[in-house]
Design a protein around this motif. Structure first.
Motif, short mmCIF file in Angstrom:
data_model
loop_
_atom_site.label_atom_id
_atom_site.label_comp_id
_atom_site.label_asym_id
_atom_site.label_seq_id
_atom_site.Cartn_x
_atom_site.Cartn_y
_atom_site.Cartn_z
N VAL A 65 -19.12 1.33 5.13
CA VAL A 65 -18.32 0.68 6.18
C VAL A 65 -17.16 -0.09 5.55
CG1 VAL A 65 -18.35 -1.07 7.99
CG2 VAL A 65 -20.26 0.54 7.77
N GLU A 66 -17.44 -0.80 4.47
CA GLU A 66 -16.39 -1.58 3.82
C GLU A 66 -15.31 -0.66 3.24
OE1 GLU A 66 -15.91 -4.84 0.17
OE2 GLU A 66 -17.90 -4.14 0.80
N GLU A 67 -15.74 0.45 2.65
CA GLU A 67 -14.77 1.38 2.08
C GLU A 67 -13.87 1.98 3.16
OE1 GLU A 67 -14.75 5.69 -0.26
OE2 GLU A 67 -16.61 4.57 -0.01
N ARG A 68 -14.47 2.38 4.28
CA ARG A 68 -13.69 2.96 5.38
C ARG A 68 -12.77 1.92 6.00
NH1 ARG A 68 -14.69 7.55 8.45
NH2 ARG A 68 -12.78 8.06 9.57
N THR A 69 -13.24 0.69 6.12
CA THR A 69 -12.41 -0.39 6.67
C THR A 69 -11.20 -0.63 5.80
OG1 THR A 69 -14.35 -1.45 7.66
CG2 THR A 69 -12.37 -2.80 7.38
N ARG A 70 -11.41 -0.63 4.49
CA ARG A 70 -10.31 -0.85 3.55
C ARG A 70 -9.32 0.33 3.58
NH1 ARG A 70 -13.23 -2.36 -0.12
NH2 ARG A 70 -13.61 -0.36 -1.15
N ALA A 71 -9.87 1.55 3.70
CA ALA A 71 -9.00 2.73 3.73
C ALA A 71 -8.11 2.74 4.96
CB ALA A 71 -9.86 4.00 3.69
N LEU A 72 -8.61 2.23 6.06
CA LEU A 72 -7.82 2.18 7.31
C LEU A 72 -6.94 0.94 7.39
CD1 LEU A 72 -10.56 3.38 9.84
CD2 LEU A 72 -8.59 4.69 9.00
N GLY A 73 -7.06 0.04 6.43
CA GLY A 73 -6.24 -1.17 6.44
C GLY A 73 -6.71 -2.22 7.41
N LEU A 74 -7.94 -2.10 7.90
CA LEU A 74 -8.44 -3.04 8.89
C LEU A 74 -8.96 -4.34 8.27
CD1 LEU A 74 -10.35 -0.56 11.25
CD2 LEU A 74 -8.04 -1.49 11.50
N ASP A 75 -8.94 -4.40 6.94
CA ASP A 75 -9.36 -5.64 6.27
C ASP A 75 -8.19 -6.59 6.07
OD1 ASP A 75 -8.16 -3.82 4.52
OD2 ASP A 75 -9.13 -4.72 2.77
N GLN A 76 -6.99 -6.16 6.41
CA GLN A 76 -5.80 -6.98 6.23
C GLN A 76 -5.65 -7.97 7.40
OE1 GLN A 76 -3.85 -6.80 3.52
NE2 GLN A 76 -5.12 -5.16 2.67
N PRO A 77 -4.93 -9.08 7.19
CA PRO A 77 -4.64 -10.00 8.30
C PRO A 77 -3.87 -9.29 9.41
CG PRO A 77 -4.10 -11.01 6.19
CD PRO A 77 -4.40 -9.57 5.90
N LEU A 78 -4.03 -9.78 10.65
CA LEU A 78 -3.40 -9.12 11.78
C LEU A 78 -1.88 -8.98 11.66
CD1 LEU A 78 -5.37 -10.39 14.91
CD2 LEU A 78 -5.40 -8.14 13.85
N PRO A 79 -1.15 -10.01 11.19
CA PRO A 79 0.30 -9.82 11.03
C PRO A 79 0.64 -8.68 10.07
CG PRO A 79 -0.25 -12.16 10.95
CD PRO A 79 -1.54 -11.41 10.92
N VAL A 80 -0.14 -8.55 8.99
CA VAL A 80 0.10 -7.46 8.04
C VAL A 80 -0.21 -6.11 8.70
CG1 VAL A 80 -0.59 -6.47 5.82
CG2 VAL A 80 -0.36 -8.95 6.08
N GLN A 81 -1.30 -6.07 9.46
CA GLN A 81 -1.65 -4.83 10.17
C GLN A 81 -0.57 -4.46 11.18
OE1 GLN A 81 -5.69 -4.25 11.63
NE2 GLN A 81 -6.40 -5.99 10.41
N PHE A 82 -0.05 -5.46 11.88
CA PHE A 82 0.98 -5.18 12.89
C PHE A 82 2.26 -4.68 12.24
CE2 PHE A 82 4.37 -6.70 15.85
CZ PHE A 82 4.07 -5.83 16.89
N ALA A 83 2.65 -5.30 11.12
CA ALA A 83 3.84 -4.85 10.41
C ALA A 83 3.66 -3.41 9.92
CB ALA A 83 4.14 -5.78 9.24
N GLY A 84 2.47 -3.12 9.40
CA GLY A 84 2.20 -1.76 8.97
C GLY A 84 2.20 -0.78 10.13
N HIS A 85 1.71 -1.24 11.28
CA HIS A 85 1.69 -0.39 12.48
C HIS A 85 3.12 -0.07 12.92
CE1 HIS A 85 0.40 1.32 16.23
NE2 HIS A 85 1.00 0.38 16.94
N LEU A 86 3.98 -1.07 12.93
CA LEU A 86 5.38 -0.83 13.31
C LEU A 86 6.06 0.12 12.34
CD1 LEU A 86 6.62 -4.39 14.39
CD2 LEU A 86 6.06 -2.46 15.86
N TRP A 87 5.82 -0.08 11.06
CA TRP A 87 6.43 0.79 10.06
C TRP A 87 5.92 2.23 10.21
CZ3 TRP A 87 10.38 1.77 7.41
CH2 TRP A 87 10.36 2.62 6.28
N GLY A 88 4.65 2.36 10.53
CA GLY A 88 4.10 3.69 10.75
C GLY A 88 4.72 4.36 11.96
N LEU A 89 4.91 3.60 13.05
CA LEU A 89 5.52 4.17 14.24
C LEU A 89 6.94 4.65 13.96
CD1 LEU A 89 4.36 1.69 17.04
CD2 LEU A 89 3.49 3.98 16.57
N LEU A 90 7.68 3.89 13.18
CA LEU A 90 9.05 4.31 12.84
C LEU A 90 9.05 5.61 12.04
CD1 LEU A 90 10.63 0.85 11.89
CD2 LEU A 90 10.99 2.17 13.99
N ARG A 91 7.98 5.86 11.32
CA ARG A 91 7.87 7.10 10.54
C ARG A 91 7.12 8.20 11.30
NH1 ARG A 91 4.60 6.69 6.63
NH2 ARG A 91 3.70 4.64 7.09
#
Length: 329
Positions: A65-91
């Motif tokens: 579970v920890e490995e999969r969570t880290r691979a999906l980036g869900l262990d990062q703080p929410l602002p970091v996840q949101f920034a990554g989400h926006l960057w992913g959408l742009l790509r």
């Protein structure tokens, strides 16, 4: 002749008002998309529960579970996840499904054609039925004629417009799938599979739009330029098609755009009733499985589709009636 000429609406758009309208409308669209992205991200991350644990099952080891969570980036703080989400959408990256491990964009791409075909077919049927029916009812009942026909039209369309699409879908399944068994009621196996879900989606919007077109038609038929056209002994068909119909289209387009937005949302329930292999059945299954990245991606697709429909309607209204570019805002 002066009155008839004045009845025609200008179709050309001057560069200044049109440019201001385009800039204003594009800015509004971008702000709406940003709000939609933010709201969908917040909604998914505020839902209690661990999506990774739900996807892997209760027997999965904490290390997995920890490995999969880290691979999906869900262990990062929410602002970091949101920034990554926006960057992913742009790509063009909508993330990865926590259940199947497939890219969300791929899953949506596989299911989108079925939903789009269903929505477009329902919209076309709605317009093809509602516009002629509403115009015919307006012409037939104009001036207080055929009072009985007016009451029958209002009663039938009022009842049909009030019935939810999922209830119509259940009735169609019972009638054509259980009682007569003449049409397929589940899956997408051919053109005939479209019949029942398309009808289920189109009945209520067609009835509602026909009522509005009739009211708008009665208003237009009471205008002075229509009376002048009739006084000049123009053929009724010419009066209705050339002079009355263009002036009814503004209201029909406005309501039609709203109905199309409703059709997009209505596909979720109707698809699940008919086991349609589209986004509607996928999002319900994803919610059940707590596949939050896929849910978030489908919500974005539905939301952007509604926003684009509203944009297209505004542009068409501006083309038919350039005064709307000045009235807006």
């Amino acid at each position: 002749m002066t009155e008839l000429a004045g009845a025609a609406r200008p179709t050309g758009l001057h560069a200044g008002p049109w440019l201001e309208f385009a800039v204003r409308r594009t800015g509004r669209l971008l702000v709406s998309v940003l709000v939609l992205v933010t709201a969908s991200f917040a909604m998914i991350h505020l839902i209690p529960g661990d999506p990774v644990r739900a996807a892997l099952g209760i027997t999965a080891s904490p290390e997995l579970v920890e490995e999969r969570t880290r691979a999906l980036g869900l262990d990062q703080p929410l602002p970091v996840q949101f920034a990554g989400h926006l960057w992913g959408l742009l790509r063009g990256d909508l993330g990865t499904s926590t259940v199947s491990g497939l890219p969300v964009a791929q899953v949506i791409g596989d299911r989108l054609p079925a939903t789009a075909g269903l929505g477009v077919a329902a919209f076309v049927l709605t317009m093809v039925v509602a516009l002629p029916l509403g115009i015919a009812a307006a012409v037939a009942t104009h001036g207080g004629r055929r009072r009985g026909g007016e009451l029958a039209f209002a009663g039938v369309t009022g009842v049909l417009a009030a019935i939810p699409d999922f209830l119509i879908a259940v009735g169609l399944v019972f009638l054509f799938g259980v009682t007569f068994t003449v049409l397929p009621v589940a899956g997408l196996s051919g053109p005939e599979s479209f019949a029942l879900p398309v009808i289920a989606l189109a009945v209520a919007p067609a009835a509602a739009l026909a009522r509005i077109v009739r009211v708008e038609g009665l208003r237009v038929l009471g205008q002075d330029y229509i009376r002048t056209a009739r006084a000049k002994r123009l053929r009724p068909r010419l009066v209705h098609l050339r002079h009355a119909l263009p002036n009814m289209l503004t209201a029909a387009l406005t309501v039609g755009g709203l109905l199309l937005s409703g059709l997009i949302a209505g596909t979720v329930l109707v698809e699940n009733i008919f086991a349609w292999p589209g986004l509607g059945t996928t999002i319900v299954a994803s919610i059940t499985q707590k596949d939050y990245p896929l849910v978030q991606g489908i919500v974005l697709v539905y939301g952007v589709a509604v926003l684009l429909v509203n944009l297209v309607v505004d542009v068409l209204l501006a083309l038919f009636d350039p005064r709307s570019t000045i009235r807006e805002g």
